[in-house]
Design a protein around this motif. Structure first.
Motif, PDB file in Angstrom:
ATOM      1  N   ILE A 304      -2.383 -16.077  -5.185  1.00  0.00           N
ATOM      2  CA  ILE A 304      -3.635 -15.572  -4.618  1.00  0.00           C
ATOM      3  C   ILE A 304      -3.369 -14.621  -3.435  1.00  0.00           C
ATOM      4  CG2 ILE A 304      -4.021 -17.524  -3.023  1.00  0.00           C
ATOM      5  CD1 ILE A 304      -6.676 -15.611  -5.090  1.00  0.00           C
ATOM      6  N   GLY A 305      -2.112 -14.545  -3.017  1.00  0.00           N
ATOM      7  CA  GLY A 305      -1.723 -13.593  -1.961  1.00  0.00           C
ATOM      8  C   GLY A 305      -1.921 -12.143  -2.371  1.00  0.00           C
ATOM      9  N   ILE A 306      -2.419 -11.911  -3.560  1.00  0.00           N
ATOM     10  CA  ILE A 306      -2.698 -10.557  -4.031  1.00  0.00           C
ATOM     11  C   ILE A 306      -3.921  -9.950  -3.326  1.00  0.00           C
ATOM     12  CG2 ILE A 306      -4.192 -11.335  -5.950  1.00  0.00           C
ATOM     13  CD1 ILE A 306      -1.743  -8.384  -6.105  1.00  0.00           C
ATOM     14  N   THR A 307      -4.800 -10.801  -2.766  1.00  0.00           N
ATOM     15  CA  THR A 307      -6.110 -10.287  -2.319  1.00  0.00           C
ATOM     16  C   THR A 307      -6.046  -9.138  -1.298  1.00  0.00           C
ATOM     17  OG1 THR A 307      -6.269 -12.195  -0.839  1.00  0.00           O
ATOM     18  CG2 THR A 307      -7.485 -12.335  -2.908  1.00  0.00           C
ATOM     19  N   PRO A 308      -5.180  -9.208  -0.252  1.00  0.00           N
ATOM     20  CA  PRO A 308      -5.165  -8.055   0.664  1.00  0.00           C
ATOM     21  C   PRO A 308      -4.670  -6.782  -0.018  1.00  0.00           C
ATOM     22  CG  PRO A 308      -3.475  -9.669   1.280  1.00  0.00           C
ATOM     23  CD  PRO A 308      -4.307 -10.305   0.224  1.00  0.00           C
ATOM     24  N   PHE A 309      -3.796  -6.940  -1.021  1.00  0.00           N
ATOM     25  CA  PHE A 309      -3.266  -5.753  -1.703  1.00  0.00           C
ATOM     26  C   PHE A 309      -4.326  -5.139  -2.625  1.00  0.00           C
ATOM     27  CE2 PHE A 309       0.488  -8.520  -0.925  1.00  0.00           C
ATOM     28  CZ  PHE A 309       0.930  -7.792   0.173  1.00  0.00           C
ATOM     29  N   LEU A 310      -5.170  -6.012  -3.193  1.00  0.00           N
ATOM     30  CA  LEU A 310      -6.268  -5.467  -4.002  1.00  0.00           C
ATOM     31  C   LEU A 310      -7.149  -4.590  -3.127  1.00  0.00           C
ATOM     32  CD1 LEU A 310      -7.385  -8.482  -6.237  1.00  0.00           C
ATOM     33  CD2 LEU A 310      -6.205  -6.390  -6.955  1.00  0.00           C
ATOM     34  N   SER A 311      -7.441  -5.083  -1.911  1.00  0.00           N
ATOM     35  CA  SER A 311      -8.282  -4.304  -1.004  1.00  0.00           C
ATOM     36  C   SER A 311      -7.602  -2.976  -0.657  1.00  0.00           C
ATOM     37  CB  SER A 311      -8.546  -5.121   0.270  1.00  0.00           C
ATOM     38  OG  SER A 311      -9.247  -4.347   1.197  1.00  0.00           O
ATOM     39  N   MET A 312      -6.311  -3.035  -0.330  1.00  0.00           N
ATOM     40  CA  MET A 312      -5.599  -1.812   0.082  1.00  0.00           C
ATOM     41  C   MET A 312      -5.502  -0.822  -1.072  1.00  0.00           C
ATOM     42  SD  MET A 312      -2.631  -3.032   2.686  1.00  0.00           S
ATOM     43  CE  MET A 312      -2.351  -4.770   2.789  1.00  0.00           C
ATOM     44  N   LEU A 313      -5.212  -1.319  -2.285  1.00  0.00           N
ATOM     45  CA  LEU A 313      -5.070  -0.401  -3.430  1.00  0.00           C
ATOM     46  C   LEU A 313      -6.429   0.189  -3.821  1.00  0.00           C
ATOM     47  CD1 LEU A 313      -2.430  -2.363  -5.544  1.00  0.00           C
ATOM     48  CD2 LEU A 313      -2.089  -0.240  -4.266  1.00  0.00           C
ATOM     49  N   ARG A 314      -7.461  -0.617  -3.730  1.00  0.00           N
ATOM     50  CA  ARG A 314      -8.813  -0.088  -4.027  1.00  0.00           C
ATOM     51  C   ARG A 314      -9.164   1.026  -3.048  1.00  0.00           C
ATOM     52  NH1 ARG A 314     -10.939  -6.204  -5.230  1.00  0.00           N
ATOM     53  NH2 ARG A 314     -10.544  -6.141  -7.456  1.00  0.00           N
ATOM     54  N   TYR A 315      -8.773   0.809  -1.810  1.00  0.00           N
ATOM     55  CA  TYR A 315      -9.036   1.824  -0.784  1.00  0.00           C
ATOM     56  C   TYR A 315      -8.262   3.109  -1.094  1.00  0.00           C
ATOM     57  CZ  TYR A 315      -9.351   3.886   3.893  1.00  0.00           C
ATOM     58  OH  TYR A 315      -9.581   4.726   4.952  1.00  0.00           O
ATOM     59  N   MET A 316      -6.973   2.955  -1.453  1.00  0.00           N
ATOM     60  CA  MET A 316      -6.142   4.138  -1.776  1.00  0.00           C
ATOM     61  C   MET A 316      -6.734   4.890  -2.966  1.00  0.00           C
ATOM     62  SD  MET A 316      -2.272   2.794  -1.528  1.00  0.00           S
ATOM     63  CE  MET A 316      -1.609   2.079  -0.056  1.00  0.00           C
ATOM     64  N   ARG A 317      -7.169   4.115  -3.970  1.00  0.00           N
ATOM     65  CA  ARG A 317      -7.760   4.743  -5.166  1.00  0.00           C
ATOM     66  C   ARG A 317      -9.022   5.526  -4.791  1.00  0.00           C
ATOM     67  NH1 ARG A 317     -10.589   0.399  -8.527  1.00  0.00           N
ATOM     68  NH2 ARG A 317     -11.895   0.553  -6.677  1.00  0.00           N
ATOM     69  N   ASP A 318      -9.905   4.878  -4.047  1.00  0.00           N
ATOM     70  CA  ASP A 318     -11.184   5.524  -3.733  1.00  0.00           C
ATOM     71  C   ASP A 318     -11.018   6.721  -2.809  1.00  0.00           C
ATOM     72  OD1 ASP A 318     -12.244   3.596  -5.290  1.00  0.00           O
ATOM     73  OD2 ASP A 318     -13.078   2.387  -3.660  1.00  0.00           O
ATOM     74  N   ARG A 319     -10.018   6.642  -1.930  1.00  0.00           N
ATOM     75  CA  ARG A 319      -9.789   7.740  -0.975  1.00  0.00           C
ATOM     76  C   ARG A 319      -8.757   8.732  -1.498  1.00  0.00           C
ATOM     77  NH1 ARG A 319     -12.034   6.138   4.205  1.00  0.00           N
ATOM     78  NH2 ARG A 319     -14.171   6.154   3.464  1.00  0.00           N
ATOM     79  N   GLN A 320      -8.256   8.474  -2.723  1.00  0.00           N
ATOM     80  CA  GLN A 320      -7.217   9.332  -3.328  1.00  0.00           C
ATOM     81  C   GLN A 320      -6.028   9.512  -2.387  1.00  0.00           C
ATOM     82  OE1 GLN A 320      -6.842  10.981  -6.534  1.00  0.00           O
ATOM     83  NE2 GLN A 320      -8.080   9.157  -6.841  1.00  0.00           N
ATOM     84  N   ILE A 321      -5.519   8.396  -1.894  1.00  0.00           N
ATOM     85  CA  ILE A 321      -4.356   8.462  -0.987  1.00  0.00           C
ATOM     86  C   ILE A 321      -3.092   8.392  -1.842  1.00  0.00           C
ATOM     87  CG2 ILE A 321      -3.128   7.244   0.870  1.00  0.00           C
ATOM     88  CD1 ILE A 321      -5.893   6.340   1.887  1.00  0.00           C
ATOM     89  N   ASP A 322      -2.330   9.466  -1.808  1.00  0.00           N
ATOM     90  CA  ASP A 322      -1.149   9.541  -2.678  1.00  0.00           C
ATOM     91  C   ASP A 322       0.078   9.077  -1.897  1.00  0.00           C
ATOM     92  OD1 ASP A 322       0.634  10.162  -4.661  1.00  0.00           O
ATOM     93  OD2 ASP A 322       0.809  12.271  -4.035  1.00  0.00           O
ATOM     94  N   ARG A 323       0.448   7.800  -2.069  1.00  0.00           N
ATOM     95  CA  ARG A 323       1.632   7.268  -1.372  1.00  0.00           C
ATOM     96  C   ARG A 323       2.533   6.559  -2.358  1.00  0.00           C
ATOM     97  NH1 ARG A 323       0.926   4.962   4.620  1.00  0.00           N
ATOM     98  NH2 ARG A 323       3.133   4.601   4.260  1.00  0.00           N
ATOM     99  N   GLU A 324       3.817   6.471  -2.009  1.00  0.00           N
ATOM    100  CA  GLU A 324       4.750   5.734  -2.862  1.00  0.00           C
ATOM    101  C   GLU A 324       4.532   4.244  -2.597  1.00  0.00           C
ATOM    102  OE1 GLU A 324       8.668   7.181  -2.190  1.00  0.00           O
ATOM    103  OE2 GLU A 324       9.570   5.721  -3.547  1.00  0.00           O
TER     104      GLU A 324
END
Ligand SMILES: Cc1cc2nc3c(=O)[nH]c(=O)nc-3n(C[C@H](O)[C@H](O)[C@H](O)COP(=O)(O)OP(=O)(O)OC[C@H]3O[C@@H](n4cnc5c(N)ncnc54)[C@H](O)[C@@H]3O)c2cc1C
Length: 422
Positions: A304-324
């Motif tokens: 369940i430790g995935i939850t903060p990463f889901l938030s961060m990845l959703r943010y990157m997707r919505d803001r089109q943040i291109d990071r490695e």
């Protein structure tokens, strides 16, 4: 920022207690007095550290943001022990002074209050240290811990009733600060209750995990931060529980994704649309937005430790943040997974995102098997030194990886950890 300001304030506060004591004893009463009144200094320092405990547990956001939850809890634990130690030494010295005067210790009114306060502090400190070993439920030991809110005023009464009392301005200041903190907590509860959120979505993610969505006043937060929530359902208001905000700040609704792990979380599925939620947020420092922009990010999640990463990845997707970004998600079997389709889609939407699913208990799994460890990380990523690591999962897993990264030579500043445990 918060950490250095808070550290400076605490140091200044404790130093001024020592200065007051020197002034009160040495300057006013002569050379030998500091020794005779050492118990007074111990009482001042003990009460000073005790007071800081209430500051640390008052959920003051700028302080929490400066430290991060795990460091703050570390300070809370150690300041608690130091306060208990000073107060116990104060008691022992008073007893020793009685004996040195050839009189048996007397238990008069003011001492009874002091003894009651010390008794509470010793019991609550022991329970806090031993609750896991004693097998106490979280709510039980937390309830016992809260009795400290009675111990502090009892200790103040003990001081005020002392016929030989000295340092009234200090004790008055302590009483004022304590009353202020209590009033602040009550005011915060009032504000939360006045502005409830409403449950507008209850989604089952897999057999033991749900996502709740809340509508209410807009909240400014960083992806990866967490909230404290009390659910107001048909059966009443629950106790307050911390959960990562699994939604992204780019979304209109606020989301959390609890997994059934005990009394409260196993009832999440019973939450109904229209139920209310009292949400205190945001808290936490676990966010990729707080680290240098040029570093590759390695997200390591257990269950369940995935939850903060889901938030961060959703943010990157919505803001089109291109990071490695490399997301390693360890689970026992694929039945524990959720949001799998969304993650696969994100890999298409974010060209430099790689998701690596790792199963520890599924022999027929076609991807990576076993546990996430240094071998797996170096095998996949090569040189780890330029990367920024974010770990969230069961404490034994995150501790083990943290140690392996340190042995490899990754600096502590490059490793960020979120603990799902208070
Ligand atoms: C910063 C943070 C973020 C979290 N994010 C998530 C998340 O996204 N998803 C998720 O499933 N879980 C998350 N948790 C864990 C979640 O808070 C606990 O699983 C939940 O509170 C357990 O409550 P329970 O009554 O069901 O379990 P219990 O069996 O009563 O407790 C299990 C353990 O949970 C912790 N706990 C229990 N009650 C509380 C409480 N009122 N306050 C704080 N801790 C408590 C204690 O460590 C306890 O030993 C997070 C915890 C923290 C600290």
């Amino acid at each position: 920022m918060g950490k250095s300001i808070f550290g400076a304030m605490v140091s200044l506060f404790l130093l001024s207690l020592v200065a007051v004591w020197i002034n009160m004893s040495f300057i006013q009463y002569g050379v030998m007095e500091p020794l005779r009144s050492a118990h007074l200094l111990l009482a001042m320092l003990g009460m000073g550290f005790f007071l800081v405990q209430f500051v640390l547990s008052s959920r003051i956001k700028w302080i929490e943001r400066g430290f991060g939850l795990d460091k703050m809890l570390w300070y809370h634990r150690w300041f608690g022990r130091v306060a208990t130690g000073f107060l116990f030494l104060h008691f022992s010295l008073v007893l020793a002074l009685d004996f040195s005067r050839g009189t048996a210790p007397i238990l008069d009114g003011h001492r009874a209050y002091g003894l009651a306060a010390l008794g509470i502090i010793l019991v609550t400190a022991s329970v806090a240290s031993l609750h896991k070993w004693m097998g106490l439920r979280y709510e039980t030991w937390k309830g016992i811990h809260l009795v400290n809110y009675v111990a502090f005023p009892l200790a103040l009464v003990h001081i005020m009733l002392n016929p030989a009392q000295r340092g009234a301005p200090v004790w008055g200041g302590f009483a004022f600060a304590y009353a202020f903190l209590i009033a602040y907590r009550i005011y915060m509860i009032y504000v939360l209750r006045k502005n409830p959120y409403v449950v507008v979505g209850v989604t089952s993610e897999n057999s033991d995990t749900w996502t709740l969505r809340f509508a209410g006043r807009p909240l400014k937060y960083l992806p990866g931060q967490f909230l404290h929530v009390q659910l107001h359902r048909r059966d009443g208001v629950s106790s307050s529980h911390p959960f990562t905000i699994s939604s992204s700040p780019t979304e209109k609704l606020l989301g959390i994704t609890p997994k059934a792990s005990g009394d409260f979380t196993s009832t999440i599925g019973e939450t109904e649309i229209g139920d209310q939620a009292y949400i205190d947020a945001p808290y936490g420092v676990f966010s990729f937005l707080r680290v240098p922009e040029n570093r590759p990010l390695v997200f390591i999640a257990g269950g369940i430790g995935i939850t903060p990463f889901l938030s961060m990845l959703r943010y990157m997707r919505d803001r089109q943040i291109d990071r490695e970004v490399y997301l390693f998600w360890g689970n026992r079997t694929e039945n524990n997974l959720f949001s799998r389709g969304e993650l696969a889609k994100m890999e298409e939407q974010l060209p430099r995102l790689k998701v690596i699913l790792v199963m520890s208990g599924q022999p027929d799994w076609v991807g990576k098997e076993g546990h996430i460890d240094l071998d797996l990380l170096t095998g996949y990523l090569g040189d780890l030194s330029p990367m920024e690591f974010f770990l969230c999962g069961p404490p034994p897993m995150t501790r083990a990886i943290e140690k392996q990264l340190a042995d490899y030579g990754v600096s502590r500043a490059q490793v960020h950890r979120e603990v799902f445990e208070l």
